[in-house]
Design a protein around this motif. Structure first.
Motif, PDB file in Angstrom:
ATOM      1  N   GLY A   5       1.139  -1.440  -0.612  1.00 39.19           N
ATOM      2  CA  GLY A   5       0.291  -0.001  -0.006  1.00 39.19           C
ATOM      3  C   GLY A   5       1.109   0.836  -0.045  1.00 39.19           C
ATOM      4  O   GLY A   5       2.439   1.091   0.048  1.00 39.19           O
ATOM      5  N   GLN A   6       0.108   2.789  -0.160  1.00 36.01           N
ATOM      6  CA  GLN A   6       0.920   3.458  -0.879  1.00 36.01           C
ATOM      7  C   GLN A   6       1.903   4.048   1.079  1.00 36.01           C
ATOM      8  O   GLN A   6       2.572   4.629   0.972  1.00 36.01           O
ATOM      9  CB  GLN A   6       0.224   4.753  -1.704  1.00 36.01           C
ATOM     10  N   ARG A   7       1.104   3.891   1.768  1.00 36.19           N
ATOM     11  CA  ARG A   7       1.481   4.022   3.144  1.00 36.19           C
ATOM     12  C   ARG A   7       2.185   3.113   4.122  1.00 36.19           C
ATOM     13  O   ARG A   7       2.660   3.215   4.778  1.00 36.19           O
ATOM     14  CB  ARG A   7       0.337   4.767   4.109  1.00 36.19           C
ATOM     15  N   THR A   8       1.775   1.374   3.147  1.00 37.27           N
ATOM     16  CA  THR A   8       2.705   0.809   4.179  1.00 37.27           C
ATOM     17  C   THR A   8       3.623  -0.159   3.652  1.00 37.27           C
ATOM     18  O   THR A   8       4.490  -0.852   4.611  1.00 37.27           O
ATOM     19  CB  THR A   8       1.206  -0.490   4.420  1.00 37.27           C
ATOM     20  N   SER A   9       4.130  -0.119   2.055  1.00 37.83           N
ATOM     21  CA  SER A   9       4.840  -0.692   1.692  1.00 37.83           C
ATOM     22  C   SER A   9       6.275  -0.802   2.214  1.00 37.83           C
ATOM     23  O   SER A   9       7.257  -1.595   2.505  1.00 37.83           O
ATOM     24  CB  SER A   9       5.041  -0.402   0.123  1.00 37.83           C
ATOM     25  N   THR A  10       6.067   0.487   2.691  1.00 46.04           N
ATOM     26  CA  THR A  10       8.213   1.039   2.955  1.00 46.04           C
ATOM     27  C   THR A  10       8.236   0.297   3.780  1.00 46.04           C
ATOM     28  O   THR A  10       9.433   0.619   4.774  1.00 46.04           O
ATOM     29  CB  THR A  10       7.914   2.586   2.876  1.00 46.04           C
ATOM     30  N   ALA A  11       7.393  -0.184   4.727  1.00 42.65           N
ATOM     31  CA  ALA A  11       8.182  -1.158   6.575  1.00 42.65           C
ATOM     32  C   ALA A  11       8.889  -1.735   5.800  1.00 42.65           C
ATOM     33  O   ALA A  11       9.722  -2.680   7.015  1.00 42.65           O
ATOM     34  CB  ALA A  11       6.402  -1.936   6.945  1.00 42.65           C
ATOM     35  N   VAL A  12       8.583  -3.083   4.563  1.00 42.66           N
ATOM     36  CA  VAL A  12       9.600  -3.853   4.084  1.00 42.66           C
ATOM     37  C   VAL A  12      10.311  -3.372   3.092  1.00 42.66           C
ATOM     38  O   VAL A  12       9.138  -2.814   1.764  1.00 42.66           O
ATOM     39  CB  VAL A  12       9.142  -5.174   3.834  1.00 42.66           C
ATOM     40  N   GLN A  13      12.083  -2.933   2.920  1.00 49.09           N
ATOM     41  CA  GLN A  13      11.986  -2.515   1.530  1.00 49.09           C
ATOM     42  C   GLN A  13      13.270  -3.274   1.300  1.00 49.09           C
ATOM     43  O   GLN A  13      13.590  -4.604   1.673  1.00 49.09           O
ATOM     44  CB  GLN A  13      12.757  -0.990   1.896  1.00 49.09           C
ATOM     45  N   ILE A  14      13.740  -3.406  -0.173  1.00 50.14           N
ATOM     46  CA  ILE A  14      14.606  -4.458  -0.438  1.00 50.14           C
ATOM     47  C   ILE A  14      16.111  -3.657  -1.006  1.00 50.14           C
ATOM     48  O   ILE A  14      15.872  -2.630  -1.462  1.00 50.14           O
ATOM     49  CB  ILE A  14      14.252  -4.600  -2.155  1.00 50.14           C
ATOM     50  N   ASP A  15      16.464  -4.098  -0.399  1.00 45.97           N
ATOM     51  CA  ASP A  15      18.103  -3.735   0.207  1.00 45.97           C
ATOM     52  C   ASP A  15      19.841  -4.484  -0.619  1.00 45.97           C
ATOM     53  O   ASP A  15      19.122  -5.509  -1.432  1.00 45.97           O
ATOM     54  CB  ASP A  15      18.132  -3.769   1.491  1.00 45.97           C
ATOM     55  N   HIS A  16      19.980  -3.408  -1.223  1.00 41.88           N
ATOM     56  CA  HIS A  16      21.053  -4.043  -1.875  1.00 41.88           C
ATOM     57  C   HIS A  16      22.346  -4.303  -1.008  1.00 41.88           C
ATOM     58  O   HIS A  16      23.024  -3.088  -0.520  1.00 41.88           O
ATOM     59  CB  HIS A  16      21.617  -3.016  -3.184  1.00 41.88           C
ATOM     60  N   VAL A  17      22.573  -5.087  -1.092  1.00 43.49           N
ATOM     61  CA  VAL A  17      23.303  -5.936   0.554  1.00 43.49           C
ATOM     62  C   VAL A  17      24.534  -4.720  -0.339  1.00 43.49           C
ATOM     63  O   VAL A  17      25.312  -4.633   0.992  1.00 43.49           O
ATOM     64  CB  VAL A  17      23.517  -7.327  -0.133  1.00 43.49           C
ATOM     65  N   VAL A  18      25.091  -5.235  -1.813  1.00 47.15           N
ATOM     66  CA  VAL A  18      26.178  -4.206  -2.017  1.00 47.15           C
ATOM     67  C   VAL A  18      25.583  -2.861  -2.035  1.00 47.15           C
ATOM     68  O   VAL A  18      25.294  -3.346  -3.117  1.00 47.15           O
ATOM     69  CB  VAL A  18      27.439  -4.581  -2.354  1.00 47.15           C
ATOM     70  N   ALA A  19      25.584  -2.104  -1.576  1.00 48.02           N
ATOM     71  CA  ALA A  19      25.343  -0.768  -2.066  1.00 48.02           C
ATOM     72  C   ALA A  19      25.482  -0.163  -3.571  1.00 48.02           C
ATOM     73  O   ALA A  19      26.444  -0.717  -3.956  1.00 48.02           O
ATOM     74  CB  ALA A  19      24.862   0.936  -1.117  1.00 48.02           C
ATOM     75  N   LEU A  20      24.071   0.739  -4.535  1.00 51.58           N
ATOM     76  CA  LEU A  20      24.748   0.865  -4.960  1.00 51.58           C
ATOM     77  C   LEU A  20      25.827   2.060  -5.588  1.00 51.58           C
ATOM     78  O   LEU A  20      26.509   1.884  -6.833  1.00 51.58           O
ATOM     79  CB  LEU A  20      23.476   1.331  -5.898  1.00 51.58           C
ATOM     80  N   SER A  21      25.321   2.340  -4.862  1.00 53.23           N
ATOM     81  CA  SER A  21      26.169   4.216  -4.671  1.00 53.23           C
ATOM     82  C   SER A  21      28.287   3.393  -4.566  1.00 53.23           C
ATOM     83  O   SER A  21      28.303   3.631  -4.700  1.00 53.23           O
ATOM     84  CB  SER A  21      25.686   4.771  -3.937  1.00 53.23           C
ATOM     85  N   ASP A  22      27.694   2.653  -3.268  1.00 51.37           N
ATOM     86  CA  ASP A  22      29.229   2.382  -3.098  1.00 51.37           C
ATOM     87  C   ASP A  22      29.159   1.111  -3.907  1.00 51.37           C
ATOM     88  O   ASP A  22      31.012   1.472  -4.467  1.00 51.37           O
ATOM     89  CB  ASP A  22      28.980   1.136  -1.396  1.00 51.37           C
TER      90      ASP A  22
END
Length: 230
Positions: A127-144
């Motif tokens: 949902g628009q207000r609830t989806s961010t409770a779980v996020q998909i992390d890049h274990v090695v961050a893209l910026s890194d």
């Protein structure tokens, strides 16, 4: 641990691997993780990670100049061509008690996450207000990655990196935000029992894509993995 993760993502990696053959702040004091569970599987994983670590180049960070999320593709893609984007693939892999939106088993509508970063259980509701409770992390961050080799990669290689299940985990949203683009010298999960697996996985990802590490990052991972074997 990593072996079990690999088996779960083997199908997802199959096509992606065929598409492309890869080549490729100040340190803070972080409390060491407690000894890992004393199982042969865990010990073998960490021992192999230490060997892999020694194959990774050590260099300083390149400038962040030119970095944007779009350098790794706009949004989530479907490199394994299973009809579902990588975000939904990872939600389906990492959550339990799943329900789906609509009639196809693709868009995850709800589920429960045993969060590896914090150790707590999180109820996911799309949902628009609830989806961010779980996020998909890049274990090695893209910026890194951008500052440690990815600037020289092709666009196709960066896209595969950003959608590679090996480099993706469903995690607690606030923990993901706190991590940002930090490496292992400056951030580790608060869930100490996952730290060994976390740095072993970072090591495997960087070795797979030929990304380098800073000396501080390399030293922090080596120290932690050594402790994981005691």
């Amino acid at each position: 641990m990593l072996n079990s993760m690999k088996s779960k993502v083997a199908t997802l990696l199959l096509v992606g691997s065929a598409l492309l053959t890869t080549g490729c702040g100040a340190a803070i004091q972080i409390e060491a993780a407690p000894p890992a569970p004393n199982t042969t599987e865990h010990q073998d994983d960490y021992r192999q990670a230490l060997k892999t670590l020694e194959t990774i180049d050590q260099k300083g960070r390149a400038p962040k100049t030119g970095y944007s999320r779009d350098q790794f593709g706009k949004g989530w893609k479907d490199p394994d061509r299973n009809g579902c984007d990588s975000r939904n693939d990872i939600l389906a892999r990492d959550l339990r008690d799943l329900t789906y939106k609509g009639t196809s088993d693709c868009v995850v509508a709800s589920g429960k996450l045993d969060d590896p970063y914090t150790g707590k259980q999180i109820d996911f509701l799309r949902g628009q207000r609830t989806s961010t409770a779980v996020q998909i992390d890049h274990v090695v961050a893209l910026s890194d990655a951008w500052q440690k080799g990815a600037q020289q990669w092709s666009a196709e290689q960066r896209l595969l990196f950003a959608n590679d299940p090996l480099n993706l985990l469903a995690v607690d949203g606030p923990a993901n935000a706190a991590k940002s683009d930090k490496d292992a010298a400056t951030w580790l999960p608060s869930n100490k029992s996952f730290r060994c697996d976390y740095v072993a996985r970072q090591t495997e990802v960087k070795a797979k894509y030929g990304a380098w590490m800073t000396k501080a990052e390399h030293a922090a991972i080596k120290d932690l993995l050594t402790r994981c074997l005691t």
